[in-house]
Enzyme design. Structure first.
Site, short mmCIF file in Angstrom:
data_model
loop_
_atom_site.label_atom_id
_atom_site.label_comp_id
_atom_site.label_asym_id
_atom_site.label_seq_id
_atom_site.Cartn_x
_atom_site.Cartn_y
_atom_site.Cartn_z
N VAL A 167 38.00 34.15 42.11
CA VAL A 167 36.98 33.21 42.43
C VAL A 167 35.66 34.34 43.15
O VAL A 167 34.66 34.22 42.42
CB VAL A 167 37.24 32.40 43.74
CG1 VAL A 167 35.77 31.72 44.29
CG2 VAL A 167 38.10 31.35 43.09
N TRP A 170 34.64 36.17 40.00
CA TRP A 170 33.66 35.45 39.09
C TRP A 170 32.55 35.19 39.83
O TRP A 170 31.65 35.17 38.87
CB TRP A 170 34.62 33.93 39.01
CG TRP A 170 33.68 32.93 38.40
CD1 TRP A 170 33.92 32.76 37.01
CD2 TRP A 170 32.96 31.67 38.87
NE1 TRP A 170 32.96 31.43 36.61
CE2 TRP A 170 32.66 30.89 37.74
CE3 TRP A 170 32.62 31.51 40.12
CZ2 TRP A 170 31.74 29.90 37.91
CZ3 TRP A 170 31.78 30.31 40.36
CH2 TRP A 170 31.37 29.66 39.23
N HIS A 171 32.04 35.11 40.80
CA HIS A 171 30.96 35.13 41.62
C HIS A 171 30.19 36.33 41.16
O HIS A 171 29.10 36.54 40.59
CB HIS A 171 30.97 34.91 43.02
CG HIS A 171 31.17 33.15 43.53
ND1 HIS A 171 32.17 32.76 43.47
CD2 HIS A 171 30.48 32.55 43.57
CE1 HIS A 171 32.35 31.70 43.99
NE2 HIS A 171 31.15 31.41 43.87
N ASP A 172 30.85 37.54 41.78
CA ASP A 172 30.16 38.90 41.33
C ASP A 172 31.15 39.97 42.19
O ASP A 172 32.14 39.50 42.94
CB ASP A 172 29.00 39.13 42.23
CG ASP A 172 28.23 40.30 41.70
OD1 ASP A 172 28.52 40.65 40.59
OD2 ASP A 172 27.04 40.45 41.94
#
Length: 279
Positions: A167, A170-172
């Protein structure tokens, strides 16, 4: 070998797209009936009121400005926690407005999409309910395609590390988000262990039920405090500010502030329990 893998992925993607298209066509042909016109209008009105609320927050409560300018370093521990809480509330309200705006128009068009923020952030006394209520559709995707293939509840203590790291990436791909993910997992592990023991415990006497409820409230306060610390690192101070934050928090002058914060969370969790019992 590589050709077989690619062909398998291609077939899997085609099947998924076919199912999505079939579901969308079905919803267009048969509009949803769970929401009446009046309920949809109320849904839109609530969105407008929440939009006005975030406008007020943006103009009068400058939480994000303290974070970006690093002025939090000059504040007291209590003020730092207030800013962290404000950033968390602002993030929740921001995503709440974005997702509900498009869901409102899909309901107007007769299509019922998943509710991404089904519960207020202040109504989640444990990490599990918090993450089930934050971007709920993404949570369902993670459970289906990451958590269950890793072993699900049979390997929960190990799976959560992979899930939250994914996660964060996935965001950065930033160290502050990786730090946030791992701190969240560190807070999640004790909750999972305590819940496994708590589920096997059935209090029969009035005193036993009272003690169990008080322990749950204390555990909830600890969980909320841990969530605040994780978000402080992820979205306020960053990994570089951990040493400064710990030095400020562990100072003897900070103990009254930390005690006040923890007591506030404890009272809030108790209030959540009473509201749920009333319902």
């Amino acid at each position: 070998m590589l050709l077989n893998i690619c062909s398998t992925l291609y077939c899997w993607t085609c099947c998924k797209l076919q199912r999505i298209c079939s579901s969308a066509t079905l919803q267009l042909d048969v509009p949803q009936k769970n929401y009446s016109v009046g309920q949809i209008c109320c849904y839109g009105l609530r969105w407008i009121l929440n939009f006005l609320l975030i406008e007020v927050m943006t103009h009068f409560f400058h939480y994000n400005a303290f974070v970006v300018s690093r002025l939090w370093r000059q504040l007291t521990p209590f003020e730092i926690f207030i800013i962290s809480y404000g950033v968390l509330i602002f993030m929740w309200l921001k995503f709440f407005l974005i997702w509900r705006y498009f869901r409102f128009w899909s309901l107007v068009g007769g299509v019922e999409t998943p509710e991404n923020m089904p519960r207020c952030i202040n109504n989640c006394p444990d990490l599990e309910s918090f993450w089930k209520s934050w971007h709920a559709s993404f949570n369902k995707w993670l459970v289906r395609y990451v958590y269950i293939p890793l072993g699900g509840s049979r390997r929960k203590l190990l799976s959560i590390w992979v899930v939250f790291t994914f996660v964060a990436a996935w965001h950065d791909l930033e160290w502050k988000l990786i730090s946030w993910a791992w701190l969240t997992c560190l807070c999640f592990v004790p909750e999972i262990v305590i819940k496994s023991f708590s589920n096997n415990f059935q209090a029969k006497s009035t005193l036993g039920r009272f003690i169990h409820r008080e322990l749950c409230a204390i555990a909830g306060a600890v969980t909320v405090s841990s969530l605040m610390v994780a978000n402080l690192v992820g979205y306020v101070v960053g990994p570089s500010g951990i040493k400064v934050l710990m030095a400020r928090m562990l100072h003897k002058d900070a103990l009254p502030a930390l005690g006040t914060i923890f007591t506030t969370f404890y009272v809030g969790v108790k209030l959540i329990f009473h509201i749920r019992d009333a319902r």
